[in-house]
Design a protein around this motif. Structure first.
Motif, PDB file in Angstrom:
ATOM      1  N   VAL A  93       8.457  15.097   4.140  1.00 30.12           N
ATOM      2  CA  VAL A  93       8.411  16.231   3.229  1.00 30.12           C
ATOM      3  C   VAL A  93       8.382  15.658   1.815  1.00 30.12           C
ATOM      4  O   VAL A  93       9.159  14.765   1.479  1.00 30.12           O
ATOM      5  N   ALA A  94       7.454  16.151   0.998  1.00 31.13           N
ATOM      6  CA  ALA A  94       7.379  15.765  -0.413  1.00 31.13           C
ATOM      7  C   ALA A  94       8.040  16.868  -1.235  1.00 31.13           C
ATOM      8  O   ALA A  94       7.933  18.056  -0.902  1.00 31.13           O
ATOM      9  N   VAL A  95       8.705  16.461  -2.303  1.00 39.23           N
ATOM     10  CA  VAL A  95       9.411  17.438  -3.132  1.00 39.23           C
ATOM     11  C   VAL A  95       9.371  16.995  -4.591  1.00 39.23           C
ATOM     12  O   VAL A  95       9.377  15.800  -4.891  1.00 39.23           O
ATOM     13  N   LEU A  96       9.263  17.962  -5.482  1.00 37.60           N
ATOM     14  CA  LEU A  96       9.372  17.747  -6.917  1.00 37.60           C
ATOM     15  C   LEU A  96      10.264  18.847  -7.445  1.00 37.60           C
ATOM     16  O   LEU A  96      10.042  20.026  -7.140  1.00 37.60           O
ATOM     17  N   PHE A  97      11.289  18.473  -8.207  1.00 36.88           N
ATOM     18  CA  PHE A  97      12.181  19.489  -8.760  1.00 36.88           C
ATOM     19  C   PHE A  97      12.685  19.054 -10.118  1.00 36.88           C
ATOM     20  O   PHE A  97      12.856  17.862 -10.383  1.00 36.88           O
ATOM     21  N   GLU A  98      12.861  20.045 -10.992  1.00 30.91           N
ATOM     22  CA  GLU A  98      13.289  19.762 -12.353  1.00 30.91           C
ATOM     23  C   GLU A  98      14.204  20.852 -12.861  1.00 30.91           C
ATOM     24  O   GLU A  98      14.172  21.987 -12.381  1.00 30.91           O
ATOM     25  N   GLY A  99      15.032  20.463 -13.809  1.00 30.03           N
ATOM     26  CA  GLY A  99      15.966  21.389 -14.419  1.00 30.03           C
ATOM     27  C   GLY A  99      17.153  20.628 -14.978  1.00 30.03           C
ATOM     28  O   GLY A  99      17.079  19.420 -15.219  1.00 30.03           O
ATOM     29  N   GLU A 100      18.254  21.322 -15.169  1.00 34.80           N
ATOM     30  CA  GLU A 100      19.473  20.745 -15.728  1.00 34.80           C
ATOM     31  C   GLU A 100      19.942  19.589 -14.851  1.00 34.80           C
ATOM     32  O   GLU A 100      19.917  19.681 -13.629  1.00 34.80           O
ATOM     33  N   SER A 101      20.339  18.500 -15.468  1.00 32.58           N
ATOM     34  CA  SER A 101      20.600  17.256 -14.730  1.00 32.58           C
ATOM     35  C   SER A 101      21.656  17.394 -13.637  1.00 32.58           C
ATOM     36  O   SER A 101      21.497  16.813 -12.561  1.00 32.58           O
ATOM     37  N   ASP A 102      22.727  18.145 -13.855  1.00 32.61           N
ATOM     38  CA  ASP A 102      23.738  18.313 -12.810  1.00 32.61           C
ATOM     39  C   ASP A 102      23.163  19.033 -11.598  1.00 32.61           C
ATOM     40  O   ASP A 102      23.460  18.684 -10.453  1.00 32.61           O
ATOM     41  N   ALA A 103      22.334  20.046 -11.838  1.00 29.44           N
ATOM     42  CA  ALA A 103      21.708  20.791 -10.743  1.00 29.44           C
ATOM     43  C   ALA A 103      20.712  19.913  -9.993  1.00 29.44           C
ATOM     44  O   ALA A 103      20.629  19.962  -8.764  1.00 29.44           O
ATOM     45  N   VAL A 104      19.974  19.091 -10.714  1.00 32.57           N
ATOM     46  CA  VAL A 104      19.024  18.168 -10.082  1.00 32.57           C
ATOM     47  C   VAL A 104      19.782  17.184  -9.182  1.00 32.57           C
ATOM     48  O   VAL A 104      19.377  16.933  -8.046  1.00 32.57           O
ATOM     49  N   ARG A 105      20.891  16.661  -9.677  1.00 34.26           N
ATOM     50  CA  ARG A 105      21.697  15.752  -8.855  1.00 34.26           C
ATOM     51  C   ARG A 105      22.241  16.463  -7.612  1.00 34.26           C
ATOM     52  O   ARG A 105      22.308  15.873  -6.533  1.00 34.26           O
ATOM     53  N   SER A 106      22.616  17.730  -7.758  1.00 32.96           N
ATOM     54  CA  SER A 106      23.121  18.496  -6.613  1.00 32.96           C
ATOM     55  C   SER A 106      22.057  18.647  -5.536  1.00 32.96           C
ATOM     56  O   SER A 106      22.343  18.487  -4.345  1.00 32.96           O
ATOM     57  N   LEU A 107      20.820  18.978  -5.937  1.00 30.92           N
ATOM     58  CA  LEU A 107      19.760  19.113  -4.939  1.00 30.92           C
ATOM     59  C   LEU A 107      19.438  17.752  -4.316  1.00 30.92           C
ATOM     60  O   LEU A 107      19.210  17.669  -3.106  1.00 30.92           O
ATOM     61  N   ALA A 108      19.425  16.708  -5.109  1.00 35.23           N
ATOM     62  CA  ALA A 108      19.166  15.368  -4.570  1.00 35.23           C
ATOM     63  C   ALA A 108      20.202  15.031  -3.497  1.00 35.23           C
ATOM     64  O   ALA A 108      19.859  14.487  -2.437  1.00 35.23           O
ATOM     65  N   LYS A 109      21.451  15.355  -3.740  1.00 34.01           N
ATOM     66  CA  LYS A 109      22.518  15.109  -2.758  1.00 34.01           C
ATOM     67  C   LYS A 109      22.306  15.985  -1.521  1.00 34.01           C
ATOM     68  O   LYS A 109      22.470  15.527  -0.385  1.00 34.01           O
ATOM     69  N   TRP A 110      21.928  17.255  -1.705  1.00 33.75           N
ATOM     70  CA  TRP A 110      21.693  18.174  -0.592  1.00 33.75           C
ATOM     71  C   TRP A 110      20.563  17.655   0.303  1.00 33.75           C
ATOM     72  O   TRP A 110      20.635  17.776   1.528  1.00 33.75           O
ATOM     73  N   LEU A 111      19.529  17.079  -0.302  1.00 35.14           N
ATOM     74  CA  LEU A 111      18.394  16.574   0.473  1.00 35.14           C
ATOM     75  C   LEU A 111      18.802  15.478   1.456  1.00 35.14           C
ATOM     76  O   LEU A 111      18.119  15.253   2.445  1.00 35.14           O
ATOM     77  N   GLU A 112      19.917  14.819   1.209  1.00 31.20           N
ATOM     78  CA  GLU A 112      20.362  13.748   2.092  1.00 31.20           C
ATOM     79  C   GLU A 112      20.762  14.238   3.473  1.00 31.20           C
ATOM     80  O   GLU A 112      20.805  13.459   4.417  1.00 31.20           O
ATOM     81  N   HIS A 113      21.044  15.536   3.605  1.00 31.84           N
ATOM     82  CA  HIS A 113      21.372  16.093   4.929  1.00 31.84           C
ATOM     83  C   HIS A 113      20.485  17.276   5.285  1.00 31.84           C
ATOM     84  O   HIS A 113      20.207  17.506   6.444  1.00 31.84           O
ATOM     85  N   GLY A 114      20.032  18.045   4.289  1.00 35.59           N
ATOM     86  CA  GLY A 114      19.150  19.178   4.541  1.00 35.59           C
ATOM     87  C   GLY A 114      19.834  20.287   5.313  1.00 35.59           C
ATOM     88  O   GLY A 114      21.062  20.332   5.412  1.00 35.59           O
ATOM     89  N   PRO A 115      19.041  21.187   5.896  1.00 35.82           N
ATOM     90  CA  PRO A 115      19.595  22.325   6.625  1.00 35.82           C
ATOM     91  C   PRO A 115      20.054  21.922   8.025  1.00 35.82           C
ATOM     92  O   PRO A 115      19.711  20.831   8.508  1.00 35.82           O
TER      93      PRO A 115
END
Length: 91
Positions: free
Chosen positions: A44-66
């Motif tokens: 899966v390819a992903v691109l995401f941008e926004g406030e740095s804390d939120a970006v870090r949160s999504l990056a961490k979430w991607l490590e386990h996913g749904p």
């Protein structure tokens, strides 16, 4: 607030388990913009941008996913801000 843009790939069992839709929901919850799409090689390819804390949160979430996903690797690189509006699931 500092804005950040990350682009990368998620490997593992990430297709056919609602990964794209769940990523979009999490990105929207975090008020991020960008996109997510399946690749022919099973990643899966992903691109995401926004406030740095939120970006870090999504990056961490991607490590386990749904639930149902089995993430083996996440590779992300910082990119220049693209100015995306909203978060979309690409087909």
């Amino acid at each position: 607030m500092t804005s950040v843009c990350l682009h990368g790939y998620v490997e593992g069992r990430v297709q056919g388990v609602g990964f794209r839709q769940s990523t979009a929901a999490e990105a929207t919850r975090l008020q991020l913009s960008g996109w997510v799409r399946n690749l022919p090689d099973g990643r899966v390819a992903v691109l995401f941008e926004g406030e740095s804390d939120a970006v870090r949160s999504l990056a961490k979430w991607l490590e386990h996913g749904p639930p149902g996903a089995r993430v083996l690797a996440v590779t992300l690189q910082e990119r220049p801000i693209e100015g995306a509006q909203g978060f979309i699931v690409q087909r």
